[in-house]
Design a protein around this motif. Structure first.
Motif, PDB file in Angstrom:
ATOM      1  N   ALA A  93       3.246  34.255  55.682  1.00 23.23           N
ATOM      2  CA  ALA A  93       3.338  34.499  54.006  1.00 23.23           C
ATOM      3  C   ALA A  93       3.860  32.877  53.712  1.00 23.23           C
ATOM      4  CB  ALA A  93       4.290  35.340  53.687  1.00 23.23           C
ATOM      5  N   HIS A 128      -0.591  39.346  52.523  1.00 29.25           N
ATOM      6  CA  HIS A 128       0.843  39.698  52.534  1.00 29.25           C
ATOM      7  C   HIS A 128       1.328  40.654  51.167  1.00 29.25           C
ATOM      8  CE1 HIS A 128       2.753  38.385  56.470  1.00 29.25           C
ATOM      9  NE2 HIS A 128       1.756  37.271  56.186  1.00 29.25           N
ATOM     10  N   GLU A 131       0.808  44.403  51.532  1.00 30.61           N
ATOM     11  CA  GLU A 131       0.590  44.731  52.777  1.00 30.61           C
ATOM     12  C   GLU A 131       1.881  45.634  52.778  1.00 30.61           C
ATOM     13  OE1 GLU A 131      -0.095  46.363  56.282  1.00 30.61           O
ATOM     14  OE2 GLU A 131      -1.407  44.863  55.262  1.00 30.61           O
TER      15      GLU A 131
END
Length: 489
Positions: A93, A128, A131
């Protein structure tokens, strides 16, 4: 520039209220399977990533194993499967920190940059954003390292890639005792309970036997990350311990369609310097002291000098120390001035690297023993001697009466911890030099515990340990122990 990845699953996978989440995690950790406090922490764990109500207890069993290393671990590499989108390779990320209701956890940007040099790793923030597989592990990490805000994470999401590419990333980030590998994965999905139990037990056997190539996506959603870890662990001849195995029916009561969860811990093949058996401990520890005892004493003296200058113990540089000294160990450091006790502080259980335990306890013996004034620079002469005693794991010491207790003692060998409620006293085996009579030894041990010397009760309990040690006067020539040396921090 600070970039925060905000919480995506607060209120769904775990409570959104910080106080409720904090209590929930604390309760899960308190209920986690207990692990011997001397037991060395693992190098890697596999933990599930469902909502806390379903798999939080299993995850807590995994995270409980790292408690002996809370002062050693500085970085947690968290690798899990991407659930929200597919992509090629492994994604990091843009964030410099990940957020939960408990606060933020910093990202190790140097580690991120090191894996970005690999062709299979890319920056892909979109993977991300929503997630859950990595975020669900963060409250456990925040609970365990609540007093260590410097601990960092390396969050990695895996999608389409080969097992050897995961293996390469794991190897790149492996590091030393400061790094913990966390693999986030659930097991079988959406089978009936009987089928799931059969499948998950097969997965357990594959993991325990390092049969990485036989694992597939039907076995675990994070199979690629698990396979990558297994390949590295197999090369390194590691040991694995299954901690827990169950499925969602335990929480939901629905056995028709379940998800499996498991937790495993991976240990270096020669992690513990303190074997459970006494002969193993004495032989291994004496060998370490023969090779590195003088270095440990030097490290202790440097920590005391560092304490005089900085009012804090020296932080041992694990990268420059022998591996033996980076393994968990418990020690006592004793200072004597002109032959008289001047400070003695130590650890009963192994919870950090032996080298750091020596640094911490040398500092405390010099400056924090409430029985004595603080050591000064003027005290650092040949008249100030030092010894280090490394302790075995304390074992129960049963007895039926005070007479039986005294009769069972082995003078000059036994270290004893005597407890009654919240009162506790500890004598190292060296105390036998001053109190060679077992009756006198026992009476003074009771006084050390804050009890009358003639006290006895059926609520008294005892533990026994042995030590192996080294004294400065046996290895340092006059004028050399306290000589100033450069040290690495």
């Amino acid at each position: 520039m600070t970039i925060i990845r905000p919480a995506a699953i607060a209120g769904t996978f775990y409570p959104a209220d910080a106080s409720v989440l904090r209590t929930t995690i604390a309760n899960l950790m308190a209920s986690a399977a207990t692990h011997a406090p001397h037991e060395s922490a693992p190098k890697a764990i596999i933990v599930p990533h469902a909502g806390l109500v379903f798999s939080g207890g299993i995850a807590a069993n995994g995270f409980a194993t790292i408690l002996p290393a809370i002062h050693t671990i500085k970085r947690l590499v968290i690798i899990g499967p991407a659930h929200r989108m597919a992509f090629q390779g492994i994604a990091v990320a843009d964030a410099t920190a990940f957020e939960t209701p408990l606060g933020t956890v910093p990202v190790d940007e140097a580690a991120i940059n090191s894996v970005l040099a690999l062709p299979q790793v890319q920056r892909l923030n979109a993977a991300h954003v929503q997630e859950h597989g990595l975020e669900i592990e963060l409250p456990f990490i925040q609970h365990i390292f609540a007093n260590q805000p410097e601990v960092q994470i390396v969050p990695l999401l895996v999608s389409r890639c080969a097992a050897h590419q995961i293996e390469e990333v794991v190897e790149t980030l492996w590091g030393g005792p400061e790094t913990l590998m966390v693999i986030s994965s659930d097991l079988s999905h959406f089978h009936d309970d009987a089928t799931a139990c059969q499948m998950d037990d097969r997965t357990r056997q594959l993991i325990e036997n390092f049969r990485a190539e036989e694992l597939g996506f039907d076995d675990a959603c994070g199979c690629l990350a698990i396979v990558g870890l297994l390949r590295v662990a197999r090369k390194r001849d590691m040991k694995v311990k299954t901690l827990s195995l169950q499925n969602s029916s335990v929480a939901s009561g629905d056995t028709s369609r379940v998800v499996g969860y498991g937790a495993w811990a991976f240990y270096d093949s020669e992690t513990a310097i303190l074997p459970d058996d006494e002969s193993g401990f004495t032989d291994a520890t004496q060998n370490i002291l023969n090779r590195h005892g003088k270095g440990l004493l030097r490290l202790a003296s440097q920590s005391i000098r560092h304490g005089l200058a900085q009012d804090a113990p020296l932080q041992a540089n694990i990268d420059t120390l022998p591996d033996d000294l980076n393994h968990p160990g418990a020690c006592f450091v004793t200072l004597k001035l002109n032959g008289d006790l001047r400070g003695c502080i130590g650890s009963i259980i192994a919870q950090r690297a032996l080298a750091q335990d020596v640094c911490e306890n040398a500092f405390k013996a010099a400056f924090d023993d409430p029985r004595f004034a603080k050591i000064t620079a003027a005290d650092l002469t040949d008249d100030l001697e030092m010894s280090i005693s490394v302790l075995s794991k304390p074992q129960p010491f049963p007895f039926e009466s005070e007479a039986d207790f005294i009769d069972r003692l082995t003078p000059f060998e036994d270290g004893i911890i005597l407890s009654d409620g919240n009162k506790r006293g500890l004598f190292l085996p060296q105390v036998w030099d001053q109190l060679p009579d077992p009756t006198d030894f026992t009476r003074h041990l009771k006084r050390k515990a804050g009890l009358p010397m003639d006290y006895w009760s059926n609520t008294l309990t005892a533990q026994r340990f042995v030590t192996r040690g080294i004294e400065s006067k046996t290895v340092f020539a006059p004028g050399t122990l306290w000589a100033e040396h450069n040290h690495h921090r």
